[in-house]
Design an enzyme around this catalytic site. Sequence first.
Site, PDB file in Angstrom:
ATOM      1  N   GLU A  73       0.836  -1.210   0.000  1.00  0.00           N
ATOM      2  CA  GLU A  73       0.000   0.000   0.000  1.00  0.00           C
ATOM      3  C   GLU A  73       0.867   1.255   0.000  1.00  0.00           C
ATOM      4  OE1 GLU A  73      -3.267   0.716  -0.155  1.00  0.00           O
ATOM      5  OE2 GLU A  73      -2.735   2.828   0.046  1.00  0.00           O
ATOM      6  N   THR A 111       8.937   2.379   1.126  1.00  0.00           N
ATOM      7  CA  THR A 111       8.510   2.663   2.504  1.00  0.00           C
ATOM      8  C   THR A 111       9.194   3.922   3.034  1.00  0.00           C
ATOM      9  OG1 THR A 111       8.239   0.300   2.863  1.00  0.00           O
ATOM     10  CG2 THR A 111       8.362   1.682   4.835  1.00  0.00           C
ATOM     11  N   ASP A 133      17.337  -6.690  -1.471  1.00  0.00           N
ATOM     12  CA  ASP A 133      17.962  -6.074  -2.652  1.00  0.00           C
ATOM     13  C   ASP A 133      19.177  -5.217  -2.295  1.00  0.00           C
ATOM     14  OD1 ASP A 133      15.756  -7.187  -3.874  1.00  0.00           O
ATOM     15  OD2 ASP A 133      14.638  -5.303  -3.958  1.00  0.00           O
ATOM     16  N   MET A 175      16.977 -12.371  -7.475  1.00  0.00           N
ATOM     17  CA  MET A 175      16.206 -11.139  -7.244  1.00  0.00           C
ATOM     18  C   MET A 175      17.134  -9.932  -7.054  1.00  0.00           C
ATOM     19  SD  MET A 175      12.968 -12.007  -4.834  1.00  0.00           S
ATOM     20  CE  MET A 175      11.437 -12.602  -5.513  1.00  0.00           C
ATOM     21  N   GLY A 176      16.534  -8.795  -6.837  1.00  0.00           N
ATOM     22  CA  GLY A 176      17.336  -7.578  -6.640  1.00  0.00           C
ATOM     23  C   GLY A 176      16.660  -6.334  -7.186  1.00  0.00           C
ATOM     24  N   HIS A 177      15.484  -6.553  -7.828  1.00  0.00           N
ATOM     25  CA  HIS A 177      14.731  -5.455  -8.436  1.00  0.00           C
ATOM     26  C   HIS A 177      15.630  -4.762  -9.461  1.00  0.00           C
ATOM     27  CE1 HIS A 177      11.563  -2.098  -7.861  1.00  0.00           C
ATOM     28  NE2 HIS A 177      11.104  -3.077  -8.609  1.00  0.00           N
ATOM     29  N   GLU A 228      17.622 -10.317 -11.871  1.00  0.00           N
ATOM     30  CA  GLU A 228      16.298 -10.242 -12.511  1.00  0.00           C
ATOM     31  C   GLU A 228      16.074  -8.914 -13.241  1.00  0.00           C
ATOM     32  OE1 GLU A 228      13.078 -10.249  -9.652  1.00  0.00           O
ATOM     33  OE2 GLU A 228      13.898  -8.568  -8.537  1.00  0.00           O
ATOM     34  N   TYR A 261      10.943 -16.625  -4.703  1.00  0.00           N
ATOM     35  CA  TYR A 261      10.657 -16.171  -3.333  1.00  0.00           C
ATOM     36  C   TYR A 261      11.390 -16.958  -2.255  1.00  0.00           C
ATOM     37  CZ  TYR A 261       7.416 -13.201  -5.642  1.00  0.00           C
ATOM     38  OH  TYR A 261       6.906 -12.230  -6.458  1.00  0.00           O
ATOM     39  N   GLN A 263      14.311 -16.908  -1.931  1.00  0.00           N
ATOM     40  CA  GLN A 263      15.355 -15.969  -1.490  1.00  0.00           C
ATOM     41  C   GLN A 263      14.912 -15.071  -0.343  1.00  0.00           C
ATOM     42  OE1 GLN A 263      17.412 -14.372  -5.412  1.00  0.00           O
ATOM     43  NE2 GLN A 263      15.369 -15.124  -5.851  1.00  0.00           N
TER      44      GLN A 263
HETATM   45  O1  F6P Z   1      12.241  -5.922  -2.993  1.00  0.00           O
HETATM   46  C1  F6P Z   1      12.290  -7.269  -2.706  1.00  0.00           C
HETATM   47  C2  F6P Z   1      11.820  -8.066  -3.865  1.00  0.00           C
HETATM   48  O2  F6P Z   1      11.878  -9.422  -3.486  1.00  0.00           O
HETATM   49  C3  F6P Z   1      12.567  -7.838  -5.178  1.00  0.00           C
HETATM   50  O3  F6P Z   1      13.810  -8.482  -5.196  1.00  0.00           O
HETATM   51  C4  F6P Z   1      11.566  -8.348  -6.174  1.00  0.00           C
HETATM   52  O4  F6P Z   1      11.760  -7.752  -7.425  1.00  0.00           O
HETATM   53  C5  F6P Z   1      10.260  -7.916  -5.583  1.00  0.00           C
HETATM   54  O5  F6P Z   1      10.487  -7.771  -4.190  1.00  0.00           O
HETATM   55  C6  F6P Z   1       9.119  -8.875  -5.757  1.00  0.00           C
HETATM   56  O6  F6P Z   1       7.969  -8.231  -5.340  1.00  0.00           O
HETATM   57  P1  F6P Z   1       6.569  -8.906  -4.965  1.00  0.00           P
HETATM   58  O7  F6P Z   1       6.697  -9.432  -3.570  1.00  0.00           O
HETATM   59  O8  F6P Z   1       5.600  -7.776  -5.010  1.00  0.00           O
HETATM   60  O9  F6P Z   1       6.320  -9.958  -5.961  1.00  0.00           O
END
Ligand code: F6P
Length: 338
Positions: A73, A111, A133, A175-177, A228, A261, A263
């Site tokens: 949110e 956040t 990340d 992951m890592g955004h 990613e 996930y 990770q």
């Molecule tokens: O920010 C943490 C993270 O796990 C990122 O590495 C990833 O891109 C994203 O969150 C995944 O987001 P969601 O939980 O919304 O699928």
Amino acid sequence: MKIGILSAGGDCPGINAAIRGVGKTAIQEYGMEVIGISSGFLGLLHKEYVELDENQLSGILTQGGTILGTSREKPFKKNDKFSKGDKPKIICQNYHDLGLDALVCIGGNGTQQTAYQLSEEGLNILGIPKTIDNDVWGTDVSFGFDSALGIVTEAIDRLHTTANSHKRIMVIEVMGHHAGWLALYAGVAGGGDVILIPEIPFNPAVVSRYLENRFNGKKPYSIVVVAEGIPTPRGISASKYIAENISILTNLETRETILGYIQRGGSPSPRDRILATRYGAYAVELIAKNIFGKMVCANGESISHIPLRETAGKIKLVPADNPLIKKARKMGVCFGDE
Ligand code: F6P
């Protein structure tokens, strides 16, 4: 004083350790009253919370996830057709209705941005950085990163043995955004041969040539660690894109793995437990000193704070002169660019 704690954004190992660090310090050292807001800023919108006493805070240090729940949110999001921009007002009203003197927001970049905006609305806010990340600007490290690093490294270790048996190229997506911290660190810790991160533009042809050279040089298998967030054609995952390119450009058998996930799950590493505990305790010390509008951060081995204004809206990417990249290059790791 009465303080609230919330966790927002994607979860990660160590949030409960931070909640415990805040709660126990607040109750034991300062005799504060503590409530936990449910599901991030959503809980503040709906006044959903739980009283946190010693009992609730016991036994959670080692637990993954967050006992408070989380959500993505974003109350200040523009064009929110359901709220017509009323959410910040509702949140401020609820903060006062709940009798809060301060609110601790545990989360990543998004956040910290919301935390800053709420502090601009006049609320007493502190931020604590968390994310696997490691991309929160203004702190050397966020908790969650070390735990995820351990998980990804172990996964790469496991890929080595099966890759070797089958003489394959193993592509693993991490992951890592938008940032490459996790891929870079896990790639080096796991002995990855190729590491591709969003911060370094890569050429699939360079990667393929490198892998063929390895194969011809009697290295029967290779590990390719892919963040990613690398640029790919729309709708294709990073690992699929890279694996397909390698398959087309070489004769090497290639497989891909997306860790996903896994990770983010499970118990925090000892290092993350300690970092989260220190962050939590430090945030309460700031509250006791009436210092607000800050994000707790790590500078080397010490914990300090920076204005939320400075971190809001920024993201910490891997710099081109990162020492680990330099060292890895010297050891023959390919980053796809040369
Ligand atoms: O920010 C943490 C993270 O796990 C990122 O590495 C990833 O891109 C994203 O969150 C995944 O987001 P969601 O939980 O919304 O699928």
